[in-house]
Design a protein around this motif. Structure first.
Motif, short mmCIF file in Angstrom:
data_model
loop_
_atom_site.label_atom_id
_atom_site.label_comp_id
_atom_site.label_asym_id
_atom_site.label_seq_id
_atom_site.Cartn_x
_atom_site.Cartn_y
_atom_site.Cartn_z
N TRP A 24 -1.58 -10.22 -12.87
CA TRP A 24 -2.29 -8.59 -13.11
C TRP A 24 -2.89 -8.05 -12.04
O TRP A 24 -2.86 -8.82 -11.52
N GLY A 25 -3.15 -6.72 -11.58
CA GLY A 25 -3.62 -6.73 -10.27
C GLY A 25 -3.31 -5.53 -9.87
O GLY A 25 -3.90 -4.59 -10.86
N PHE A 26 -4.11 -5.17 -8.53
CA PHE A 26 -4.15 -3.07 -8.51
C PHE A 26 -3.08 -3.22 -6.99
O PHE A 26 -3.04 -4.31 -5.48
N GLY A 27 -3.34 -2.14 -6.21
CA GLY A 27 -2.51 -2.29 -5.05
C GLY A 27 -2.88 -0.45 -4.66
O GLY A 27 -3.49 0.37 -5.19
N ILE A 28 -2.17 0.10 -3.46
CA ILE A 28 -1.93 0.97 -3.16
C ILE A 28 -0.70 1.39 -2.62
O ILE A 28 0.30 0.35 -2.01
N ARG A 29 0.13 2.44 -2.79
CA ARG A 29 1.05 3.23 -1.72
C ARG A 29 1.43 4.15 -0.93
O ARG A 29 0.76 4.35 -1.46
N VAL A 30 2.37 3.98 0.12
CA VAL A 30 1.53 5.15 1.03
C VAL A 30 3.81 5.63 0.67
O VAL A 30 4.28 4.75 0.73
N ARG A 31 4.07 6.95 0.97
CA ARG A 31 5.17 7.73 0.29
C ARG A 31 5.07 8.53 0.52
O ARG A 31 4.00 9.76 0.34
N GLN A 32 6.67 9.77 0.73
CA GLN A 32 6.20 11.00 0.39
C GLN A 32 7.53 10.92 -0.82
O GLN A 32 8.08 10.15 -1.62
N PRO A 33 7.81 11.84 -1.69
CA PRO A 33 8.40 12.07 -2.68
C PRO A 33 10.02 11.10 -2.26
O PRO A 33 10.46 10.99 -3.34
N VAL B 79 0.84 -2.12 0.10
CA VAL B 79 0.06 -3.20 -0.29
C VAL B 79 -0.59 -3.58 -2.25
O VAL B 79 -1.25 -2.69 -2.49
N GLN B 80 0.20 -4.72 -2.40
CA GLN B 80 -1.00 -5.36 -3.71
C GLN B 80 -1.66 -6.42 -3.84
O GLN B 80 -0.91 -7.23 -2.92
N LEU B 81 -2.00 -6.88 -5.11
CA LEU B 81 -2.78 -8.03 -5.33
C LEU B 81 -2.52 -8.35 -6.91
O LEU B 81 -2.99 -7.68 -7.08
N GLY B 82 -1.70 -9.34 -6.68
CA GLY B 82 -0.98 -10.22 -8.14
C GLY B 82 -1.87 -11.42 -8.35
O GLY B 82 -1.47 -11.61 -7.75
N PHE B 83 -2.63 -11.17 -8.98
CA PHE B 83 -3.50 -12.67 -9.82
C PHE B 83 -2.83 -13.08 -10.90
O PHE B 83 -1.99 -12.22 -12.28
N HIS B 84 -2.85 -14.50 -11.44
CA HIS B 84 -1.76 -14.98 -12.15
C HIS B 84 -3.09 -15.57 -13.01
O HIS B 84 -3.29 -16.81 -12.67
N GLY B 85 -3.53 -14.32 -14.15
CA GLY B 85 -4.82 -15.49 -14.68
C GLY B 85 -5.39 -15.35 -13.77
O GLY B 85 -5.76 -14.50 -12.69
N LEU B 86 -7.02 -16.48 -13.97
CA LEU B 86 -8.08 -16.40 -12.34
C LEU B 86 -7.24 -18.02 -11.62
O LEU B 86 -8.66 -17.92 -11.03
N HIS B 87 -6.11 -18.32 -11.73
CA HIS B 87 -6.20 -19.49 -10.54
C HIS B 87 -5.33 -19.30 -9.62
O HIS B 87 -5.37 -19.93 -8.82
N GLY B 88 -4.45 -17.79 -9.53
CA GLY B 88 -4.23 -17.88 -8.36
C GLY B 88 -3.70 -16.52 -7.98
O GLY B 88 -4.10 -15.87 -8.57
N ILE C 10 2.50 -7.26 0.88
CA ILE C 10 2.09 -6.47 1.54
C ILE C 10 3.11 -5.84 2.55
O ILE C 10 3.99 -6.55 3.55
N THR C 11 3.71 -4.55 2.29
CA THR C 11 5.72 -4.18 2.69
C THR C 11 5.38 -2.50 3.68
O THR C 11 4.82 -2.15 2.71
#
Length: 493
Positions: free
Chosen positions: A456-465, A472-481, A486-487
Motif C-alpha cells: 500500500w502507499g501513496f504518491g503524485i503524478r505529473v502528466r497531461q492527457p 513519485v510513489q512510496l510503497g509499503f509492504h506492511g509496516l516492515h519496509g 521516483i521516475t
C-alpha cells in the motif's frame, strides 16, 4: 498520513452550500445575565477541543500540504510545464523530442539517461525512439524502437526493437523463495512484431511477435553469491551459462480508455501468450566458478542437462476505471485549477468543518474521483518440470504491480489485484492512494495464503492527457519496509 490523505481528498468542488440550519433567533430571555454566563461557558468548553485542532493539527496539515501546493502553484503560474515541453520539442512540425530521463531507486538502480523520439522520421506515420541509460554503479543500457503504421496503405502496423543491457548487479530469484543470487548480465535481444486493428474504432487489436534473446550470463565475481543446489541446479536452469531463446507470441487487446495517461473511464483487457524455444546451454568451467564449485562437482565442465528447457508464458490483464461524481470530466480546467490551488494554500479549520460535515461527506470523498482496479494473472508452464531457465519466472515488483516490493519474489504463477484512488490536485497533477494484493504458487491449483502479500502507499503524478511526465510513489509492504519510486521519463502518444 491519514490527515494528509483526508486533506488531499477534500477540494472546493466537493463543497456544497452552507448548512441549511436556521439562523438563531434574537433572544427573548428575561435574564440576560444568565444568558451571557451560558455563552461564556459554551465558549470555554469549545476551546478545550478547538485549541489542539487550531494549534496542532491544522499547522501539521499545512506543513504536509505546503511542499506540494507551493511548487505546483509556482509551476503553473509561471508556465513551467508548458515551457519544459517547448524546451524538449524540435523540428518544424514539432515532431522531435529530446529530453533526459531519471529514475531514483535504492542502490545502484538509480539511473540517468537521455531519450530521442522522432515522429515521421523516414516515412509517414512512423516513429523512432532511441534511449540510453547510465546507472549509479557505471552500468549501461541501450534501447531503440521503430514502428510503422499503415504499412503499404493497409491497417497493419509493425515494429522492431533492439535492446542491450550491461548490468553487473543483476540477480535471479529462486522460485517460491526469497533467495536471491548475483549473476551479472550482458544480454541483448531483437524483437519483431506485426499487428492489426480488429475493429473500425481500433478498440480491438491483435499482435504477433518473435524475439531473438541472446542470454550472456556472465559468471559473478563474488564467489559466495553462487548457487549450488540440486533443487535449482546449474545444469537444468542455465545458471552462469550462455544460451539463446526464441519466444513466439501473440496477443489480443481491447482498449476503450478515454485518455492514455490520465484514464478516468473505460477498460483495458489483454491476453497474451508465447512459446519460448530455449537452446542448449553452453556450459561453464568449474574452475571459473571457484573453490566451492570444485568441492561440489567432480567434473571440470558443467554441461547443460538433457531436460527440455522450452516453456510457455501466458498473461491476462484486466483494468477498469470508474469516474465518480457528477462532473463529466476528470481533468480540471484552468479556472478550476486556480480555485483548487487557492483551496489547498488557504485551507482553514472552519473550511474543514464545513467540508467534513456528514451531509457533505459523500461529495467530499466521491466527487471527481477515479477508482482504478486491476487484475493480473501471469503463468509459466514448463514443458518438462524443472527445466525452464532461471530468467523465465515472473517476478513480484512495481510493475506487477506490488509497489512496496522490489523484485523480492519469483514464482511459476503470480496473481495480483490492485486498487487506486485518484484525484486531481492540480490541472496536471494527480494524487494517488493505492492498495495491492498478490498470491504466488508453484502450481496453478495450489494457491495458498502462506504466500500472500500486500502493498500500500501513496504518491503524485505529473502528466497531461496524452503525455506522462513524472511520478513519485512510496510503497509499503506492511509496516516492515518501504520502496520509493521516483521516475522522470516523459512518454508521448
Amino acid at each position: 498520513m491519514a490527515f494528509c490523505l483526508l486533506l488531499m481528498a477534500a477540494s472546493p468542488f466537493a463543497q456544497t452550500k452552507e448548512s441549511n440550519d436556521p439562523a438563531p433567533q434574537n433572544s427573548t430571555s428575561e435574564n440576560p445575565e444568565t444568558e451571557n454566563v451560558e455563552e461564556e461557558d459554551s465558549f470555554k468548553w469549545s476551546n478545550l477541543w478547538k485549541w489542539p485542532l487550531d494549534y496542532i493539527i491544522q499547522p501539521v496539515l499545512n506543513i504536509l500540504i505546503y511542499p506540494i501546493a507551493t511548487p505546483i502553484d509556482y509551476a503553473v503560474k509561471n508556465g513551467v510545464i508548458e515551457r519544459s515541453v517547448d524546451l524538449i520539442t524540435f523540428g518544424e512540425r514539432k515532431n522531435i523530442f529530446i529530453y533526459p530521463s531519471f529514475n531514483l531507486k535504492p542502490g545502484a538502480s538509480t539511473e540517468l539517461g537521455v531519450v530521442y523520439r522522432h515522429r515521421s522520421v523516414f516515412l509517414d506515420r512512423d516513429y523512432l525512439v532511441l534511449q540510453g541509460e547510465f546507472f549509479a554503479n557505471g552500468d549501461l543500457a541501450f534501447d531503440t524502437r521503430y514502428t510503422k503504421q499503415s504499412i503499404l496503405g493497409t491497417p497493419l502496423f509493425a515494429g522492431v526493437r533492439y535492446s542491450i543491457n550491461w548490468n553487473r548487479d543483476k540477480h535471479f530469484i529462486v522460485p517460491e523463495t526469497k533467495a536471491s543470487y548475483l549473476q551479472p548480465d550482458s544480454s541483448f535481444s531483437i524483437t519483431w512484431r506485426l499487428g492489426a486493428p480488429l475493429s473500425d474504432n481500433r478498440n480491438w487489436n491483435a499482435e504477433i511477435w518473435t524475439t531473438q534473446n541472446f542470454i550472456k550470463a556472465d559468471v559473478p565475481d563474488i564467489e559466495d553469491s553462487l548457487l549450488f543446489s540440486k533443487k535449482f541446479s546449474i545444469e537444468d536452469r542455465g545458471l552462469y551459462q550462455d544460451h539463446m531463446e526464441f519466444p513466439i507470441g501473440a496477443s489480443i487487446i481491447y482498449d476503450d480508455l478515454d485518455y492514455p495517461y490520465a484514464p478516468s473511464r473505460g477498460s483495458r483487457v489483454s491476453f497474451s501468450g508465447s512459446y519460448n524455444i530455449v537452446s542448449k546451454y553452453d556450459g561453464v568451467s568449474v574452475k571459473e566458478l571457484g573453490d566451492e564449485a570444485k568441492d561440489y562437482y567432480d567434473e571440470d565442465i558443467i554441461n547443460g542437462s538433457k531436460r527440455k528447457h522450452d516453456y510457455i508464458r501466458t498473461e491476462f490483464l484486466l483494468q477498469h476505471y470508474f469516474l465518480l461524481g457528477s462532473s463529466p470530466n476528470y481533468i480540471l480546467s484552468a479556472t478550476e485549477a486556480r480555485q483548487n490551488r487557492k483551496f489547498y494554500t488557504d485551507f482553514s479549520w472552519d473550511e474543514a468543518i464545513r467540508v467534513w460535515r456528514p451531509e457533505n461527506m459523500m461529495q467530499t470523498l466521491f466527487e471527481r474521483r477515479v477508482i482504478a482496479l486491476q487484475y493480473r494473472l501471469i503463468d509459466l508452464w514448463e514443458m518438462e518440470k524443472g527445466g525452464a531457465p532461471f530468467n523465465a519466472f515472473p517476478t513480484l515488483n512495481a510493475r506487477t504491480p506490488l509497489r512496496g516490493y522490489g523484485d523480492t519474489w519469483a514464482s511459476h504463477h503470480i496473481m495480483s489485484l490492485s486498487a487506486e484512488y485518484r484525484w486531481p490536485v492540480d490541472r496536471f497533477v494527480d494524487g494517488v492512494v493505492f492498495d495491492e494484493y498478490a498470491l504466488i504458487a508453484d502450481k496453478i491449483d495450489k494457491w495458498s495464503f502462506d504466500h500472500y502479500y500486500n502493498s500500500w502507499g501513496f504518491g503524485i503524478r505529473v502528466r497531461q492527457p496524452n503525455m506522462f511526465l513524472c511520478r513519485v510513489q512510496l510503497g509499503f509492504h506492511g509496516l516492515h519496509g518501504v520502496n520509493m519510486i521516483i521516475t522522470i521519463a516523459p512518454e508521448f502518444r
